[in-house]
Design a protein around this motif. Structure first.
Motif, PDB file in Angstrom:
ATOM      1  N   VAL A 212       0.871  -1.175   0.000  1.00  0.00           N
ATOM      2  CA  VAL A 212       0.000   0.000   0.000  1.00  0.00           C
ATOM      3  C   VAL A 212       0.910   1.228   0.000  1.00  0.00           C
ATOM      4  O   VAL A 212       1.818   1.323   0.833  1.00  0.00           O
ATOM      5  CB  VAL A 212      -0.932   0.023   1.221  1.00  0.00           C
ATOM      6  N   TYR A 213       0.664   2.132  -0.922  1.00  0.00           N
ATOM      7  CA  TYR A 213       1.492   3.323  -1.073  1.00  0.00           C
ATOM      8  C   TYR A 213       0.760   4.542  -0.517  1.00  0.00           C
ATOM      9  O   TYR A 213      -0.427   4.746  -0.804  1.00  0.00           O
ATOM     10  CB  TYR A 213       1.842   3.537  -2.544  1.00  0.00           C
ATOM     11  N   TYR A 214       1.488   5.334   0.250  1.00  0.00           N
ATOM     12  CA  TYR A 214       0.930   6.519   0.892  1.00  0.00           C
ATOM     13  C   TYR A 214       1.720   7.759   0.479  1.00  0.00           C
ATOM     14  O   TYR A 214       2.951   7.709   0.388  1.00  0.00           O
ATOM     15  CB  TYR A 214       1.029   6.405   2.409  1.00  0.00           C
ATOM     16  N   CYS A 215       1.029   8.871   0.296  1.00  0.00           N
ATOM     17  CA  CYS A 215       1.727  10.134   0.144  1.00  0.00           C
ATOM     18  C   CYS A 215       1.634  10.899   1.462  1.00  0.00           C
ATOM     19  O   CYS A 215       0.704  10.689   2.249  1.00  0.00           O
ATOM     20  CB  CYS A 215       1.184  10.963  -1.014  1.00  0.00           C
ATOM     21  N   ALA A 216       2.623  11.747   1.693  1.00  0.00           N
ATOM     22  CA  ALA A 216       2.714  12.427   2.978  1.00  0.00           C
ATOM     23  C   ALA A 216       3.433  13.769   2.830  1.00  0.00           C
ATOM     24  O   ALA A 216       4.191  13.967   1.876  1.00  0.00           O
ATOM     25  CB  ALA A 216       3.456  11.552   3.990  1.00  0.00           C
ATOM     26  N   ILE A 217       3.193  14.660   3.793  1.00  0.00           N
ATOM     27  CA  ILE A 217       3.834  15.982   3.806  1.00  0.00           C
ATOM     28  C   ILE A 217       4.450  16.237   5.181  1.00  0.00           C
ATOM     29  O   ILE A 217       3.811  16.024   6.213  1.00  0.00           O
ATOM     30  CB  ILE A 217       2.823  17.107   3.490  1.00  0.00           C
ATOM     31  N   ASP A 218       5.687  16.702   5.170  1.00  0.00           N
ATOM     32  CA  ASP A 218       6.350  17.194   6.382  1.00  0.00           C
ATOM     33  C   ASP A 218       6.469  18.703   6.216  1.00  0.00           C
ATOM     34  O   ASP A 218       7.310  19.177   5.449  1.00  0.00           O
ATOM     35  CB  ASP A 218       7.720  16.537   6.525  1.00  0.00           C
ATOM     36  N   GLU A 219       5.635  19.443   6.918  1.00  0.00           N
ATOM     37  CA  GLU A 219       5.538  20.873   6.666  1.00  0.00           C
ATOM     38  C   GLU A 219       6.692  21.689   7.246  1.00  0.00           C
ATOM     39  O   GLU A 219       6.834  22.857   6.891  1.00  0.00           O
ATOM     40  CB  GLU A 219       4.210  21.425   7.176  1.00  0.00           C
ATOM     41  N   ILE A 220       7.522  21.099   8.089  1.00  0.00           N
ATOM     42  CA  ILE A 220       8.630  21.869   8.654  1.00  0.00           C
ATOM     43  C   ILE A 220       9.979  21.371   8.164  1.00  0.00           C
ATOM     44  O   ILE A 220      11.017  21.780   8.675  1.00  0.00           O
ATOM     45  CB  ILE A 220       8.601  21.880  10.190  1.00  0.00           C
ATOM     46  N   ALA A 221       9.982  20.499   7.171  1.00  0.00           N
ATOM     47  CA  ALA A 221      11.244  19.964   6.655  1.00  0.00           C
ATOM     48  C   ALA A 221      12.042  21.058   5.963  1.00  0.00           C
ATOM     49  O   ALA A 221      11.496  22.038   5.452  1.00  0.00           O
ATOM     50  CB  ALA A 221      10.975  18.831   5.688  1.00  0.00           C
ATOM     51  N   SER A 222      13.360  20.866   5.931  1.00  0.00           N
ATOM     52  CA  SER A 222      14.229  21.797   5.214  1.00  0.00           C
ATOM     53  C   SER A 222      15.006  21.091   4.105  1.00  0.00           C
ATOM     54  O   SER A 222      15.861  21.692   3.462  1.00  0.00           O
ATOM     55  CB  SER A 222      15.190  22.476   6.187  1.00  0.00           C
ATOM     56  N   TYR A 223      14.690  19.807   3.886  1.00  0.00           N
ATOM     57  CA  TYR A 223      15.312  19.048   2.803  1.00  0.00           C
ATOM     58  C   TYR A 223      14.488  17.793   2.579  1.00  0.00           C
ATOM     59  O   TYR A 223      13.646  17.431   3.409  1.00  0.00           O
ATOM     60  CB  TYR A 223      16.759  18.690   3.140  1.00  0.00           C
ATOM     61  N   ALA A 224      14.740  17.106   1.487  1.00  0.00           N
ATOM     62  CA  ALA A 224      14.037  15.863   1.196  1.00  0.00           C
ATOM     63  C   ALA A 224      14.548  14.757   2.107  1.00  0.00           C
ATOM     64  O   ALA A 224      15.758  14.587   2.276  1.00  0.00           O
ATOM     65  CB  ALA A 224      14.263  15.459  -0.258  1.00  0.00           C
ATOM     66  N   HIS A 225      13.638  14.005   2.694  1.00  0.00           N
ATOM     67  CA  HIS A 225      14.029  12.919   3.597  1.00  0.00           C
ATOM     68  C   HIS A 225      12.928  11.880   3.663  1.00  0.00           C
ATOM     69  O   HIS A 225      11.823  12.095   3.157  1.00  0.00           O
ATOM     70  CB  HIS A 225      14.327  13.467   4.999  1.00  0.00           C
ATOM     71  N   LEU A 226      13.233  10.749   4.295  1.00  0.00           N
ATOM     72  CA  LEU A 226      12.307   9.615   4.319  1.00  0.00           C
ATOM     73  C   LEU A 226      12.078   9.099   5.749  1.00  0.00           C
ATOM     74  O   LEU A 226      11.904   7.898   5.956  1.00  0.00           O
ATOM     75  CB  LEU A 226      12.839   8.491   3.427  1.00  0.00           C
ATOM     76  N   VAL A 227      12.075  10.008   6.693  1.00  0.00           N
ATOM     77  CA  VAL A 227      11.807   9.643   8.087  1.00  0.00           C
ATOM     78  C   VAL A 227      10.306   9.769   8.327  1.00  0.00           C
ATOM     79  O   VAL A 227       9.782  10.883   8.478  1.00  0.00           O
ATOM     80  CB  VAL A 227      12.595  10.540   9.057  1.00  0.00           C
TER      81      VAL A 227
END
Length: 125
Positions: A93-108
């Motif tokens: 199952v694939y999910y999309c997500a947003i990290d609104e305070i990120a400052s770079y691309a990451h996968l945490v």
């Protein structure tokens, strides 16, 4: 209210392609990290691909490098995951997500605060 909705999942043969879409509504914050995650039965959720700043910075899991591409449509507030040369182990199952305070691309995964409901991808051999 921020809402994320995935579409485009389905079934494919090994070696085939699928394109997932993520439609984002109600999100008006600034630059952030958008990403795709997946979860297979009995396994933990894992990061697949991420982008920051509308695609200026991108990150991929080693397992999908060279096969998957994450890209945005900034005018439509959408995100896509182009999946080529699919393998049975991509089934999840694939999910999309947003990290609104990120400052770079990451996968945490724990840093992402908005999530969609998921779309199933099944790859047969």
């Amino acid at each position: 209210q921020v809402q994320l909705a995935e579409s485009g999942g389905g079934s494919a043969q090994a070696g085939g392609s699928l394109r997932l879409s993520c439609t984002v509504s109600g999100y008006t914050s600034g630059v952030s990290a958008w990403a795709w995650f997946r979860q297979a039965p009995g396994k933990e959720r894992e990061g697949v691909a991420s982008m920051y700043g509308g695609g200026t910075d991108r990150a991929y899991a080693d397992s999908v490098k060279g096969r998957f591409t994450i890209f945005p449509d900034n005018l439509k507030n959408m995100m896509y995951l182009q999946m080529n040369n699919l393998k049975p182990e991509d089934t999840a199952v694939y999910y999309c997500a947003i990290d609104e305070i990120a400052s770079y691309a990451h996968l945490v995964a724990s840093d992402f605060n908005y999530w969609g409901q998921g779309t199933q991808v099944t790859v047969s051999s």
